[in-house]
Design an enzyme around this catalytic site. Structure first.
Site, PDB file in Angstrom:
ATOM      1  N   ASN A 198       0.871  -1.224  -0.091  1.00 28.54           N
ATOM      2  CA  ASN A 198       0.158   0.025   0.071  1.00 28.54           C
ATOM      3  C   ASN A 198       0.951   1.137   0.084  1.00 28.54           C
ATOM      4  O   ASN A 198       2.078   1.169   0.057  1.00 28.54           O
ATOM      5  CB  ASN A 198      -0.882  -0.093   1.179  1.00 28.54           C
ATOM      6  CG  ASN A 198      -0.092  -0.115   2.425  1.00 28.54           C
ATOM      7  OD1 ASN A 198       0.438   0.825   2.816  1.00 28.54           O
ATOM      8  ND2 ASN A 198      -0.435  -1.215   3.104  1.00 28.54           N
ATOM      9  N   ASP A 238      -4.348  -5.951   5.047  1.00 30.35           N
ATOM     10  CA  ASP A 238      -5.285  -6.794   5.748  1.00 30.35           C
ATOM     11  C   ASP A 238      -5.161  -8.331   5.181  1.00 30.35           C
ATOM     12  O   ASP A 238      -5.745  -9.088   6.059  1.00 30.35           O
ATOM     13  CB  ASP A 238      -6.698  -6.270   5.415  1.00 30.35           C
ATOM     14  CG  ASP A 238      -6.871  -4.961   6.061  1.00 30.35           C
ATOM     15  OD1 ASP A 238      -6.576  -4.809   7.184  1.00 30.35           O
ATOM     16  OD2 ASP A 238      -7.580  -4.048   5.568  1.00 30.35           O
ATOM     17  N   PRO A 244      -3.448 -11.388  10.752  1.00 28.22           N
ATOM     18  CA  PRO A 244      -3.601 -11.032  12.167  1.00 28.22           C
ATOM     19  C   PRO A 244      -3.913  -9.628  12.412  1.00 28.22           C
ATOM     20  O   PRO A 244      -3.047  -8.909  11.749  1.00 28.22           O
ATOM     21  CB  PRO A 244      -2.469 -11.577  12.993  1.00 28.22           C
ATOM     22  CG  PRO A 244      -1.502 -11.845  12.066  1.00 28.22           C
ATOM     23  CD  PRO A 244      -2.073 -11.889  10.595  1.00 28.22           C
ATOM     24  N   PHE A 252      -4.373   3.770  14.586  1.00 27.49           N
ATOM     25  CA  PHE A 252      -4.345   4.714  13.477  1.00 27.49           C
ATOM     26  C   PHE A 252      -5.705   4.269  12.820  1.00 27.49           C
ATOM     27  O   PHE A 252      -5.832   3.153  12.591  1.00 27.49           O
ATOM     28  CB  PHE A 252      -3.453   5.222  12.793  1.00 27.49           C
ATOM     29  CG  PHE A 252      -2.513   6.341  13.247  1.00 27.49           C
ATOM     30  CD1 PHE A 252      -2.147   6.398  14.674  1.00 27.49           C
ATOM     31  CD2 PHE A 252      -2.560   7.576  12.519  1.00 27.49           C
ATOM     32  CE1 PHE A 252      -1.264   7.309  15.105  1.00 27.49           C
ATOM     33  CE2 PHE A 252      -1.644   8.748  12.970  1.00 27.49           C
ATOM     34  CZ  PHE A 252      -0.964   8.193  14.243  1.00 27.49           C
TER      35      PHE A 252
END
Ligand code: CTP
Length: 389
Positions: free
Chosen positions: A206, A274, A299, A318
């Protein structure tokens, strides 16, 4: 009483050195000042002498000083040598071992720890020569603080501003081991993206740059905390005084977090992937049809930590959201069992950028921190953590 030798370089930020002297004296630290020739164009020896209640030294060629004080003697008396502002020129000379005036001669002759607080134009800070010099100084054992980001006297915006005097004082106290509000506390920080391999050459990732997490780790270290920074793959230098553990995948990050416990607080800033793919052992070849990726869930490091028997006293998450920011963040706080959520509005182009608008969601309500540089978000959050611990 602990003493510092403060070398004031020639830059517009030299005026902040006056405030630094005042804060040091208030904190019970003795200060002797050396003012470079450039520095004298911005502040006068008289100003620094009045604030430090001591003689100010400006030249190598004052015979009386050479017999009475000696340039080595000046730094011998101090427990720490501080350079603030450390200009690009001064750091270049330090890195090269040049000694052509009182300040650089003292810096070459000293056997005391040296702390440099840089201040310069953003392009000078980003120039390859300065990058090299900073890396050399850090290898030589000099603590080089990261400059602040923000509007500059020259009209540009970016990293290069002298850290605020209170932040420099905290770094000084840290180096002198005389305190800092988080002294004796261990804080765990996660930062950056994770890379989830698809095959030996490809991965899912990401856009997280890691900058906000690194800024938080640095701000916590400035307050005297022992900081463990578990970082995904990023192109950032390790902040001074921070212990860094590099990881790639979410699973590795979860393991590194578990190994770093116990901690008094944890700030989970990482943009953890994720899902992970069932990585192929060999490079997937381009066939007739695109491959179907089998994804499984990673996890949730934050949720696991919040439930763990070794839960830190303060667990902060966050939340990067593009809509209904506060509603989502509030729900996330409850779902993950975090004490605070720092909600980040990423509907603009915040990821990888310099400034951030965040909302601090706690049990007491929501606070809004509008368009602040990431370093300022970090400083405020570190302050709040110090209040809470
Ligand atoms: N986090 C984590 N481990 C994960 C996923 C997230 O520790 N596997 C942490 C992040 O570091 C951050 C917080 O959880 O502090 C929020 O992450 P976010 O991705 O926004 O939450 P998700 O649960 O993935 O929710 P969403 O559906 O919004 O993606």
């Amino acid at each position: 009483m602990k003493r510092i030798l403060l070398i004031v370089g020639g830059g517009i930020a030299a005026y902040k050195a006056c405030e630094l002297v005042r804060l040091c004296r208030k904190a019970g630290i003795g200060v002797k000042c050396v003012l470079t020739e450039g520095g004298q164009h911005f502040v006068t020896p008289m100003t620094l002498a009045a604030l430090s209640e001591s003689q100010v030294y400006t030249t190598l060629w004052d015979l009386k000083d050479e017999t009475e004080m000696g340039h080595i003697q000046l730094s011998r008396e101090a427990d720490l040598v501080v350079v603030a502002p450390a200009t690009a020129d001064l750091m270049a000379k330090m890195a090269a071992g040049i000694a052509d005036d009182l300040a650089t001669t003292l810096l070459l002759a000293t056997d005391k720890p040296v702390l440099a607080a840089p201040a310069m134009n953003v392009r000078m800070w980003q120039h390859a020569a300065t990058r090299r010099n900073v890396a050399t100084l850090r290898t030589d054992g000099v603590t080089v603080l990261e400059p602040d980001e923000g509007p500059m006297a020259c009209g540009e915006y970016g990293p290069g501003r002298l850290p605020e005097p209170d932040a420099i004082l905290a770094a000084i106290q840290n180096a002198l081991e005389t305190g800092g509000r988080l002294k004796g506390k261990h804080v765990l920080v996660t930062a950056g993206p994770t890379h989830e391999p698809i095959d030996p050459v490809r991965y899912i990732a990401n856009r997280s740059s890691g900058r906000q997490g690194f800024a938080i780790a640095e701000a916590l270290a400035r307050l005297g905390a022992k900081v463990t920074l578990v970082s995904g793959p990023v192109a950032l230098a390790t902040p001074a005084g921070v212990t860094r553990v590099d990881v790639e995948t979410a699973q590795e990050m979860a393991n590194a977090v578990a190994s770093a416990l116990p901690a008094d607080a944890a700030v989970m800033v990482a943009a953890v992937g994720d899902w992970r793919a069932d990585a192929a052992p060999q490079k997937i070849k381009k066939g007739a049809a695109p491959p179907n990726l089998q994804l499984s869930e990673n996890p949730d490091i934050l949720a696991l930590l919040a439930k763990s028997p070794h839960r830190p006293k303060l667990v902060i998450g966050f939340a990067a959201e593009t809509e209904q920011v506060i509603e989502h963040a509030t729900a996330k706080r409850a779902r993950k069992g975090a004490d605070w959520i720092v909600a980040n509005d990423v509907s603009g182009d915040v990821m990888g950028g310099d400034a951030n608008t965040v909302h601090l969601v706690t049990a007491q309500g929501v606070e809004h921190w509008e368009r602040l540089p990431k370093s300022e978000v970090a400083r405020r959050l570190a302050d709040r953590i110090a209040d809470a611990l």
